[in-house]
Design an enzyme around this catalytic site. Structure first.
Site, PDB file in Angstrom:
ATOM      1  N   HIS A 126     -51.330 -13.350  62.759  1.00 26.30           N
ATOM      2  CA  HIS A 126     -50.692 -12.237  63.458  1.00 26.30           C
ATOM      3  C   HIS A 126     -51.810 -11.376  64.059  1.00 26.30           C
ATOM      4  CE1 HIS A 126     -46.691  -9.855  63.641  1.00 26.30           C
ATOM      5  NE2 HIS A 126     -47.545  -9.223  64.431  1.00 26.30           N
ATOM      6  N   GLU A 171     -46.230 -14.848  68.078  1.00 27.99           N
ATOM      7  CA  GLU A 171     -46.264 -14.418  69.481  1.00 27.99           C
ATOM      8  C   GLU A 171     -47.543 -14.816  70.210  1.00 27.99           C
ATOM      9  OE1 GLU A 171     -45.320 -10.275  69.878  1.00 27.99           O
ATOM     10  OE2 GLU A 171     -43.361 -10.500  68.959  1.00 27.99           O
ATOM     11  N   TYR A 301     -37.000  -7.936  71.291  1.00 32.14           N
ATOM     12  CA  TYR A 301     -36.942  -6.477  71.412  1.00 32.14           C
ATOM     13  C   TYR A 301     -36.120  -6.029  72.606  1.00 32.14           C
ATOM     14  CZ  TYR A 301     -40.296  -6.307  67.686  1.00 32.14           C
ATOM     15  OH  TYR A 301     -40.876  -6.447  66.458  1.00 32.14           O
ATOM     16  N   GLU A 366     -38.289 -11.111  64.135  1.00 31.53           N
ATOM     17  CA  GLU A 366     -38.488  -9.660  64.334  1.00 31.53           C
ATOM     18  C   GLU A 366     -37.415  -9.130  65.269  1.00 31.53           C
ATOM     19  OE1 GLU A 366     -42.318  -8.442  65.861  1.00 31.53           O
ATOM     20  OE2 GLU A 366     -43.396  -9.716  64.434  1.00 31.53           O
ATOM     21  N   GLU A 419     -49.092   0.544  65.235  1.00 36.76           N
ATOM     22  CA  GLU A 419     -48.412  -0.155  66.336  1.00 36.76           C
ATOM     23  C   GLU A 419     -49.416  -0.487  67.454  1.00 36.76           C
ATOM     24  OE1 GLU A 419     -45.793  -1.820  66.813  1.00 36.76           O
ATOM     25  OE2 GLU A 419     -45.821  -1.917  68.990  1.00 36.76           O
TER      26      GLU A 419
HETATM   27  C1  PNW Z   1     -44.477  -7.445  68.414  1.00 38.13           C
HETATM   28  N1  PNW Z   1     -44.913  -6.453  74.828  1.00 38.13           N
HETATM   29  O1  PNW Z   1     -45.401  -7.008  69.354  1.00 38.13           O
HETATM   30  C2  PNW Z   1     -45.334  -7.775  67.212  1.00 38.13           C
HETATM   31  O2  PNW Z   1     -45.084  -9.032  66.635  1.00 38.13           O
HETATM   32  C3  PNW Z   1     -45.410  -6.698  66.196  1.00 38.13           C
HETATM   33  O3  PNW Z   1     -46.623  -6.803  65.510  1.00 38.13           O
HETATM   34  C4  PNW Z   1     -45.194  -5.349  66.855  1.00 38.13           C
HETATM   35  O4  PNW Z   1     -45.421  -4.287  65.997  1.00 38.13           O
HETATM   36  C5  PNW Z   1     -43.772  -5.340  67.385  1.00 38.13           C
HETATM   37  O5  PNW Z   1     -43.543  -6.439  68.261  1.00 38.13           O
HETATM   38  C6  PNW Z   1     -43.392  -4.077  68.109  1.00 38.13           C
HETATM   39  O6  PNW Z   1     -44.145  -3.899  69.266  1.00 38.13           O
HETATM   40  C7  PNW Z   1     -45.193  -6.874  70.708  1.00 38.13           C
HETATM   41  O7  PNW Z   1     -45.659  -5.682  75.388  1.00 38.13           O
HETATM   42  C8  PNW Z   1     -46.037  -6.000  71.384  1.00 38.13           C
HETATM   43  O8  PNW Z   1     -44.034  -7.113  75.427  1.00 38.13           O
HETATM   44  C9  PNW Z   1     -45.945  -5.863  72.733  1.00 38.13           C
HETATM   45  C10 PNW Z   1     -45.003  -6.602  73.425  1.00 38.13           C
HETATM   46  C11 PNW Z   1     -44.156  -7.483  72.761  1.00 38.13           C
HETATM   47  C12 PNW Z   1     -44.255  -7.606  71.390  1.00 38.13           C
END
Ligand code: PNW
Length: 465
Positions: A126, A171, A301, A366, A419
Site C-alpha cells: 500500500h 491501487e 469513492y 475500500e 491522508e
Molecule cells: C485510496 N485519486 O486513495 C487509498 O487506497 C487510501 O489509502 C486512501 O486513504 C483513500 O483512497 C482515500 O483517498 C486514493 O486521486 C487517493 O483518485 C487518491 C485517489 C484515489 C484513491
C-alpha cells in the site's frame, strides 16, 4: 444531503463479509521503530510543498503501539474482517534482508485478530516502497518487481499459516500515475513514460507474487485491489465519448484486462505507443500477470464525468498520453475533498464489471468519505458519512440483487489517519482520532456500521441504532 437513511431495511446474503480497512503508512506511526527504514512516502513528506502542512507519517494513529486497543475496538464494532497492509520497509528494511522485529509486529496483529474472531486480510503493498529501491529506479525499473516477489516470500512465509486472504497491490493506478505521472504522490515524479513503465512493473510484481502466496499460504484466497471508476462522457459528442474511452482505458482496463483476460487492451496500447509501454512488456510477461486470482478487490469513492478539454485546459499527468481531458463538475453533493457523491455509480460499476469480466468474485475493499467532523461533548455526529455509507451499501446490495458475485465490503477507514498529500487535514475514519492524545471516539457512522455488521443488514430509516 439526507441526514438519516430514508428507505427500508435490506438483508445481505449469508456469509457476506463486513470489514474495515487501513494502510500501514497511514495509521502505524513509529516510522523509525524496530529497524524500519524510510519509504518513498517518508522522503516525499520531507520535501517542502508536497504534503499539506508538512505532515509526515508520525504520529499516524500510533497504531504500532496501540494494536491491542485497536483490535478490541474492532471487536466492539462487530467487524468480521480487518484489511491492513504490511510495511515493506519494516519487514525488509531498505528492501534488503528480513527484519524479525518488523515482521513481529504483524505476527502479533494477526494473533490478536484471530483471538478476537476477526479475519485478517493482508495487503502486501500500500504505497510504501523502500526508498533504497526508489534510488535504484523504483517502479519504473523492472528489477523492483523481482524485489517485490522476494518481499512477498518473506511476508507470506511468516504470516501465510494464519492470514487467509491476501492482496498483492493496493491501487496500482495511484502508485504508477500519481507517483510517476502527476507527481502528486510519492516519489513525486512527472514523466509519462516512467508512469507507464511503473504500471507494467507493478502488474508484473503482482503476477510474480501470486505463486509465492499460493505456495506459502496454501488455504488462503489471493487477488489484487484496484481503484475503479465508472466513466460517463459529459455529452454525446464524439470527442467526449473518446475522452471517456481513454479514461476508462487508463483507469480500469489497463489494470483489469492483463489480470483477468491475459492481455493489455489494444486501444490503450495504441494510445500510449509513443510513450514506450509496449517496449517494457517482454515475451511471457502477460502470462505472468494473468496468474489466476480468487477475487478482485475494488476501491470505490466516486465516478468520473469526463469531457475532451478545450484550448488551454489540461487534466495533468495522471492520465499519461491523455492530458487533454477535463472532469466537468455536476450539481451533486460533495465530500470535504470535493469528491462528488453519486452512489448509483457503484451499482453501475459492479454490474458493468460482472458483464465485462464474467465469473470473477468481487470485494469492495475500500469505500468511504472525508467530512469535517470534530467531537462535540464527546460525540461525533457525522450524519454526512452515515448517509454516504448507507447510500453506497445500498448500491452494493442492488448489485448483489442484479446477480453480481460480491462477497464483502470494507469501510475506509477504521480510523482517521494520514491522508497522503492531504496530511491529517482530511478525516475518513468511522472512529475519530485526536492526534494530540490519540484518544479514539467511535463516530455515529461507527455505531451505524457496527449495527450493519452485526445484523448483516442495512437498517431502515425508522430504526434506532
Ligand atoms: C485510496 N485519486 O486513495 C487509498 O487506497 C487510501 O489509502 C486512501 O486513504 C483513500 O483512497 C482515500 O483517498 C486514493 O486521486 C487517493 O483518485 C487518491 C485517489 C484515489 C484513491
Amino acid at each position: 444531503m439526507q441526514s438519516e437513511p430514508a428507505t427500508g431495511a435490506l438483508e445481505f446474503p449469508p456469509g457476506f463479509t463486513w470489514g474495515a480497512a487501513t494502510a500501514a503508512f497511514q495509521v502505524e506511526g513509529c516510522t523509525t521503530a524496530d529497524g524500519r527504514t524510510a519509504s518513498i512516502w517518508d522522503t516525499f513528506c520531507r520535501e517542502p510543498g508536497r504534503v499539506l502542512g508538512g505532515h509526515t507519517g508520525d504520529p499516524g494513529a500510533d497504531h504500532y503501539r496501540r494494536v491491542a486497543e485497536d483490535v478490541a475496538l474492532m471487536r466492539s464494532l462487530n467487524l468480521g474482517a480487518y484489511r491492513f497492509s504490511v510495511s515493506w520497509p519494516r519487514v525488509r528494511p531498505d528492501g534488503g534482508d528480513l527484519n524479525p522485529a518488523g515482521i513481529g509486529f504483524y505476527d502479533r496483529l494477526v494473533d490478536h485478530l484471530l483471538d478476537n474472531g476477526i479475519t485478517p486480510v493482508a495487503t502486501l503493498y500500500h504505497w510504501d516502497l523502500p526508498q533504497a529501491l526508489e534510488d535504484r529506479g523504483g517502479w519504473a525499473h523492472r528489477d523492483t518487481a523481482a524485489r517485490f516477489a522476494e518481499y512477498a516470500e518473506t511476508a507470506t512465509a511468516v504470516l501465510g499459516d494464519r492470514v487467509s486472504m491476501w492482496t498483492t497491490l493496493n491501487e496500482p493506478w495511484c502508485s504508477a500515475f500519481l507517483g510517476y505521472g502527476s507527481g502528486t504522490h510519492a516519489p513525486g515524479r512527472s514523466d509519462p513514460s516512467a508512469a507507464l513503465a511503473a504500471a507494467h512493473h507493478l502488474l508484473l510484481a503482482h503476477g510474480l507474487a501470486m505463486p509465492v502466496i499460493r505456495a506459502n499460504a496454501r488455504d488462503a484466497v489471493a487477488g489484487i485491489t484496484v481503484n475503479l471508476f465508472p466513466v460517463l462522457p459529459a455529452s454525446d459528442s464524439a470527442a467526449d465519448a473518446d475522452a471517456a474511452r481513454r479514461v476508462d482505458g487508463l483507469q480500469n482496463r489497463l489494470f483489469l484486462d492483463p489480470v483477468l483476460r491475459g492481455a493489455y487492451p489494444a486501444d490503450v496500447l495504441d494510445d500510449v505507443r509513443h510513450l514506450g509501454l509496449a517496449g517494457c512488456v517482454r515475451p511471457g510477461d502477460e502470462e505472468v500477470i494473468a496468474a489466476p486470482v480468487d477475487f478482485v478487490g475494488v476501491n470505490f469513492y466516486r465516478d468520473h464525468h469526463v469531457a475532451a478539454a478545450g484550448a488551454g485546459e489540461r487534466a495533468g499527468g495522471a492520465w499519461p498520453g491523455s492530458e487533454d481531458l477535463v472532469f466537468p463538475p455536476r450539481d451533486l453533493p460533495v465530500t470535504a475533498l470535493g469528491w462528488e457523491v453519486r452512489p448509483e455509480g457503484l451499482t453501475e460499476l459492479l454490474v458493468g464489471l460482472d458483464r465485462d469480466y464474467p465469473g470473477t468474485a468481487w470485494y469492495i475493499t475500500e469505500n468511504g468519505a472525508a467530512y469535517d467532523d470534530e467531537p462535540v461533548g464527546g460525540e461525533v455526529d457525522d450524519h454526512d458519512r452515515v448517509s454516504y455509507l448507507d447510500g453506497h451499501v445500498r448500491a452494493a446490495h442492488a448489485a448483489v440483487t442484479a446477480g453480481v458475485d460480491l462477497r464483502g465490503y470494507f469501510a475506509w477507514s477504521l480510523l482517521d489517519n494520514f491522508e497522503w498529500a492531504e496530511g491529517y487535514a482530511q478525516r475518513f475514519g468511522i472512529v475519530h482520532v485526536d492526534y494530540a492524545t490519540q484518544v479514539r471516539t467511535v463516530k455515529r457512522s461507527g455505531r451505524w456500521y457496527a449495527k450493519v455488521a452485526a445484523d448483516n443488514r442495512v437498517p431502515g430509516g425508522a430504526e434506532v441504532w
